[in-house]
Design a protein around this motif. Structure first.
Motif, PDB file in Angstrom:
ATOM      1  N   VAL A 189     -25.866 -90.529 103.217  1.00  0.00           N
ATOM      2  CA  VAL A 189     -25.709 -89.117 102.855  1.00  0.00           C
ATOM      3  C   VAL A 189     -26.823 -88.698 101.903  1.00  0.00           C
ATOM      4  N   GLU A 190     -27.346 -87.500 102.130  1.00  0.00           N
ATOM      5  CA  GLU A 190     -28.267 -86.868 101.194  1.00  0.00           C
ATOM      6  C   GLU A 190     -27.642 -85.550 100.784  1.00  0.00           C
ATOM      7  N   ALA A 191     -27.553 -85.312  99.485  1.00  0.00           N
ATOM      8  CA  ALA A 191     -26.992 -84.067  98.963  1.00  0.00           C
ATOM      9  C   ALA A 191     -28.016 -83.392  98.072  1.00  0.00           C
ATOM     10  N   ALA A 192     -28.140 -82.085  98.214  1.00  0.00           N
ATOM     11  CA  ALA A 192     -29.056 -81.315  97.379  1.00  0.00           C
ATOM     12  C   ALA A 192     -28.287 -80.197  96.689  1.00  0.00           C
ATOM     13  N   THR A 193     -28.549 -80.048  95.385  1.00  0.00           N
ATOM     14  CA  THR A 193     -27.995 -78.959  94.581  1.00  0.00           C
ATOM     15  C   THR A 193     -29.133 -78.406  93.729  1.00  0.00           C
ATOM     16  N   ALA A 194     -28.824 -77.434  92.892  1.00  0.00           N
ATOM     17  CA  ALA A 194     -29.831 -76.882  91.986  1.00  0.00           C
ATOM     18  C   ALA A 194     -30.340 -77.952  91.017  1.00  0.00           C
ATOM     19  N   HIS A 195     -29.565 -79.028  90.844  1.00  0.00           N
ATOM     20  CA  HIS A 195     -29.934 -80.101  89.905  1.00  0.00           C
ATOM     21  C   HIS A 195     -30.787 -81.178  90.545  1.00  0.00           C
ATOM     22  N   GLY A 196     -31.049 -81.079  91.834  1.00  0.00           N
ATOM     23  CA  GLY A 196     -31.888 -82.065  92.504  1.00  0.00           C
ATOM     24  C   GLY A 196     -31.206 -82.651  93.729  1.00  0.00           C
ATOM     25  N   THR A 197     -31.767 -83.753  94.204  1.00  0.00           N
ATOM     26  CA  THR A 197     -31.289 -84.412  95.422  1.00  0.00           C
ATOM     27  C   THR A 197     -30.746 -85.788  95.085  1.00  0.00           C
ATOM     28  N   ARG A 198     -29.624 -86.154  95.718  1.00  0.00           N
ATOM     29  CA  ARG A 198     -29.020 -87.481  95.570  1.00  0.00           C
ATOM     30  C   ARG A 198     -28.945 -88.129  96.941  1.00  0.00           C
ATOM     31  N   MET A 199     -29.012 -89.443  96.942  1.00  0.00           N
ATOM     32  CA  MET A 199     -28.870 -90.215  98.185  1.00  0.00           C
ATOM     33  C   MET A 199     -27.748 -91.233  97.987  1.00  0.00           C
ATOM     34  N   LEU A 200     -27.005 -91.474  99.051  1.00  0.00           N
ATOM     35  CA  LEU A 200     -25.977 -92.507  99.049  1.00  0.00           C
ATOM     36  C   LEU A 200     -26.103 -93.297 100.336  1.00  0.00           C
ATOM     37  N   ASP A 201     -26.185 -94.603 100.202  1.00  0.00           N
ATOM     38  CA  ASP A 201     -26.170 -95.513 101.343  1.00  0.00           C
ATOM     39  C   ASP A 201     -24.947 -96.401 101.152  1.00  0.00           C
ATOM     40  N   LEU A 202     -23.845 -96.016 101.792  1.00  0.00           N
ATOM     41  CA  LEU A 202     -22.566 -96.721 101.673  1.00  0.00           C
ATOM     42  C   LEU A 202     -22.424 -97.650 102.871  1.00  0.00           C
ATOM     43  N   ARG A 203     -22.251 -98.934 102.584  1.00  0.00           N
ATOM     44  CA  ARG A 203     -22.174 -99.917 103.674  1.00  0.00           C
ATOM     45  C   ARG A 203     -20.945-100.805 103.537  1.00  0.00           C
ATOM     46  N   HIS A 204     -20.366-101.102 104.695  1.00  0.00           N
ATOM     47  CA  HIS A 204     -19.229-102.023 104.806  1.00  0.00           C
ATOM     48  C   HIS A 204     -19.737-103.260 105.525  1.00  0.00           C
ATOM     49  N   ASP A 205     -19.455-104.443 104.972  1.00  0.00           N
ATOM     50  CA  ASP A 205     -20.023-105.674 105.542  1.00  0.00           C
ATOM     51  C   ASP A 205     -19.220-106.250 106.704  1.00  0.00           C
ATOM     52  N   GLY A 206     -18.128-105.590 107.112  1.00  0.00           N
ATOM     53  CA  GLY A 206     -17.306-106.088 108.209  1.00  0.00           C
ATOM     54  C   GLY A 206     -16.265-107.094 107.762  1.00  0.00           C
ATOM     55  N   GLU A 207     -16.325-107.490 106.497  1.00  0.00           N
ATOM     56  CA  GLU A 207     -15.352-108.444 105.945  1.00  0.00           C
ATOM     57  C   GLU A 207     -14.615-107.860 104.756  1.00  0.00           C
ATOM     58  N   GLY A 208     -14.675-106.529 104.615  1.00  0.00           N
ATOM     59  CA  GLY A 208     -13.902-105.869 103.569  1.00  0.00           C
ATOM     60  C   GLY A 208     -14.662-105.525 102.310  1.00  0.00           C
ATOM     61  N   ARG A 209     -15.930-105.889 102.217  1.00  0.00           N
ATOM     62  CA  ARG A 209     -16.703-105.593 101.008  1.00  0.00           C
ATOM     63  C   ARG A 209     -17.639-104.407 101.252  1.00  0.00           C
ATOM     64  N   TRP A 210     -17.847-103.629 100.191  1.00  0.00           N
ATOM     65  CA  TRP A 210     -18.656-102.410 100.260  1.00  0.00           C
ATOM     66  C   TRP A 210     -19.774-102.446  99.233  1.00  0.00           C
ATOM     67  N   THR A 211     -20.879-101.765  99.582  1.00  0.00           N
ATOM     68  CA  THR A 211     -21.965-101.543  98.632  1.00  0.00           C
ATOM     69  C   THR A 211     -22.375-100.078  98.692  1.00  0.00           C
ATOM     70  N   THR A 212     -22.850 -99.574  97.553  1.00  0.00           N
ATOM     71  CA  THR A 212     -23.471 -98.256  97.507  1.00  0.00           C
ATOM     72  C   THR A 212     -24.873 -98.462  96.966  1.00  0.00           C
ATOM     73  N   ASN A 213     -25.849 -98.049  97.757  1.00  0.00           N
ATOM     74  CA  ASN A 213     -27.251 -98.209  97.391  1.00  0.00           C
ATOM     75  C   ASN A 213     -27.549 -99.644  96.960  1.00  0.00           C
ATOM     76  N   GLY A 214     -26.926-100.604  97.643  1.00  0.00           N
ATOM     77  CA  GLY A 214     -27.170-102.017  97.397  1.00  0.00           C
ATOM     78  C   GLY A 214     -26.309-102.646  96.320  1.00  0.00           C
ATOM     79  N   GLU A 215     -25.538-101.865  95.588  1.00  0.00           N
ATOM     80  CA  GLU A 215     -24.671-102.374  94.519  1.00  0.00           C
ATOM     81  C   GLU A 215     -23.234-102.494  95.020  1.00  0.00           C
ATOM     82  N   ARG A 216     -22.582-103.623  94.699  1.00  0.00           N
ATOM     83  CA  ARG A 216     -21.184-103.825  95.111  1.00  0.00           C
ATOM     84  C   ARG A 216     -20.259-102.768  94.514  1.00  0.00           C
TER      85      ARG A 216
END
Length: 185
Positions: free
Chosen positions: A62-89
């Protein structure tokens, strides 16, 4: 068999619009979408969603833009129940199978389809990796989906409830209080 859909919703909760281009391939889907809203502040988002078999989220970008700038989110599920956002658990959403992009009627589709709740009796509770819009923060959200009749599914989370009208593909037609479909192709 692969099918494609394009759906546009008027999103009353954000006072905006969303369009999603959706590809169904067996029991998996891929989608990309764009939304613009004016509440809680003016924003636009662009997203790409990819699921594995069983309509389990693999990735939400996801990419979101507001008057304050742009944010990115890369949310991933590893298929075994664990998640990361932008590479962080993100251990607080471990065990969730689905993402739920805030103010986005498309992400209600996966749990409905996985359990056939738009067609057959049943009720299921889920832990979701809920993404706030436009902040793009990820939080756990307990949600319940219950079949009320053909094409009618009750959504509940905490003290909120809404009876969703969905089509034969499990996509939202009407989500009272959030969104209503304008077009489908």
């Amino acid at each position: 068999m692969s099918t494609s859909r394009v759906i546009t919703w008027e999103v009353s909760e954000s006072k905006g619009l969303e369009t999603a281009w959706i590809e169904f391939d067996g029991d998996a889907l891929r989608a990309r979408g764009r939304a613009v809203g004016t509440t809680p502040e003016p924003y636009w988002i662009s997203y790409a969603l990819d699921t594995t078999d069983g309509f389990v989220t693999r990735r939400l970008l996801v990419e979101a833009a507001t008057a304050h700038g742009t944010r990115m989110l890369d949310l991933r599920h590893d298929g075994e129940g664990r998640w990361t956002t932008n590479g962080e658990r993100v251990p607080q959403v471990d065990g969730a199978l689905d993402c739920d992009l805030g103010l986005c009627p498309l992400t209600n589709t996966m749990p409905v389809l996985r359990h056939g709740l738009h067609r057959a009796p049943g009720e299921r509770e889920f832990l979701m990796a809920w993404v706030a819009v436009p902040e793009l923060t990820v939080e756990p959200s307990r949600q319940t989906y219950a079949h009320l009749g053909p094409g009618l599914v009750r959504f509940a989370s905490a003290d909120f409830r809404s009876d969703l009208v969905v089509d034969a593909d499990g996509c939202v037609v009407d989500y009272p209080g959030l969104a209503a479909r304008l077009t489908a192709a």
